[in-house]
Scaffold this active site. Structure first.
Site, mmCIF file in Angstrom:
data_model
loop_
_atom_site.group_PDB
_atom_site.id
_atom_site.type_symbol
_atom_site.label_atom_id
_atom_site.label_comp_id
_atom_site.label_asym_id
_atom_site.label_seq_id
_atom_site.Cartn_x
_atom_site.Cartn_y
_atom_site.Cartn_z
ATOM 1 N NE ARG A 35 42.310 10.055 1.428
ATOM 2 C CZ ARG A 35 43.393 10.509 2.070
ATOM 3 N NH1 ARG A 35 43.798 9.919 3.186
ATOM 4 N NH2 ARG A 35 44.078 11.532 1.593
ATOM 5 N N GLY A 64 42.426 13.703 5.299
ATOM 6 C CA GLY A 64 42.092 12.286 5.179
ATOM 7 C C GLY A 64 42.251 11.542 6.489
ATOM 8 N NE ARG A 86 45.863 12.911 -2.158
ATOM 9 C CZ ARG A 86 45.621 13.756 -1.162
ATOM 10 N NH1 ARG A 86 44.367 14.109 -0.865
ATOM 11 N NH2 ARG A 86 46.620 14.256 -0.456
ATOM 12 C CG ASP A 138 49.230 16.784 5.120
ATOM 13 O OD1 ASP A 138 48.392 16.184 4.418
ATOM 14 O OD2 ASP A 138 50.274 16.251 5.529
ATOM 15 C CG HIS A 186 39.449 16.041 1.200
ATOM 16 N ND1 HIS A 186 40.735 16.471 1.461
ATOM 17 C CD2 HIS A 186 39.563 14.782 0.704
ATOM 18 C CE1 HIS A 186 41.587 15.517 1.125
ATOM 19 N NE2 HIS A 186 40.906 14.493 0.674
ATOM 20 C CD GLU A 194 53.616 16.606 -7.148
ATOM 21 O OE1 GLU A 194 53.035 17.433 -6.409
ATOM 22 O OE2 GLU A 194 54.409 16.942 -8.041
ATOM 23 C CG ASN A 195 47.043 16.242 -4.146
ATOM 24 O OD1 ASN A 195 46.763 17.364 -3.724
ATOM 25 N ND2 ASN A 195 47.850 15.428 -3.478
#
Length: 241
Positions: free
Chosen positions: A32, A22, A70, A19, A36, A66-67
């Site tokens: 962001r 970003g 984005r 984590d 990555h 869940e990403n």
């Protein structure tokens, strides 16, 4: 020094929630996706550090179910990054004797990416060094739901007797069925939550929540966590006499 490190009783399986990419980029006034890309480069350093600490299995959380929430730009950029990473690193991973596998639901991923994932798994299937597992479009609840469906289908088809189902049955249907449970789960960036990662498997894992953003997480910091793990008293619910 290397022999001293290997003799230290560290975790066999380490899982990492990578984590902070970003935020790392934002702090530098960059988009962001810049973060990555920096985070992807950090993976190689940690993989190479694992043998020095006796780590046999490394599982990294690359993209969650869940990403997808984005922005389209970030998601498309991440998918492109995954394709580039696999293409660029495949031969090096094989040459370094790293066995790679992917966990997660591949249905939503594009065909080109899935093909590259399949090729990398096949290319490194014979490797006997570190086992690198990449969680891609992965969610713990989604994994358990998919496993339960497969288990239910086996019951419906008569291959499994419901009376034989116990807590040792479901793990055989999970994406991680060939892996030991993680001994240690690390989350970078200062957040103290597990974010739907390896929910079943980490029931008795030790946790480390560190403030370092993932692109700044060095092999040195990784090593310090491996050494401190050895001082922990893991009782798995029991009490020593």
């Amino acid at each position: 020094m290397a022999d001293d490190i290997r003799s230290h009783k560290g975790p066999r399986h380490v899982a990492i929630i990578m984590d902070g990419n970003g935020r790392w980029a934002t702090q530098r006034g960059r988009p962001r996706l810049f973060g990555h890309h920096a985070g992807a480069r950090r993976v190689r350093e940690i993989v190479e550090a694992c043998p020095d600490y006796g780590v046999e299995y490394l599982t990294i959380f690359a993209f969650s179910t869940e990403n997808w929430k984005r922005t389209q730009v970030e998601v498309a950029g991440l998918m492109s990054l995954f394709r580039r990473y696999i293409t660029k690193e495949a031969r090096a991973l094989r040459d370094e004797n790293v066995q790679v596998r992917f966990i997660g639901d591949r249905v939503r991923l594009d065909a080109k990416l899935v093909s590259l994932m399949d090729e990398l798994e096949l290319m490194t299937a014979h490797c006997t060094g570190i086992n690198l597992t990449i969680a891609l479009n992965y969610g713990g609840r989604d994994e358990v739901a998919r496993a339960t469906k497969r288990l239910a289908q086996d019951v419906a088809d008569g291959r499994l007797n419901p009376r034989d189902v116990n807590e040792e049955t479901l793990p055989k249907y999970l994406d991680t069925c060939v892996l030991p449970d993680p001994d240690l789960v690390i989350r970078t960036s200062g957040e103290a939550r597990i974010s739907n990662f390896l929910l079943w498997q980490s029931a008795y894992s030790e946790y480390e929540f560190v403030d370092t953003l993932w692109p700044d997480f060095t092999a040195g910091e990784f090593g310090r966590l491996m050494l401190s793990y050895g001082a922990r008293d893991r009782r798995f619910g029991a009490v020593k006499a």
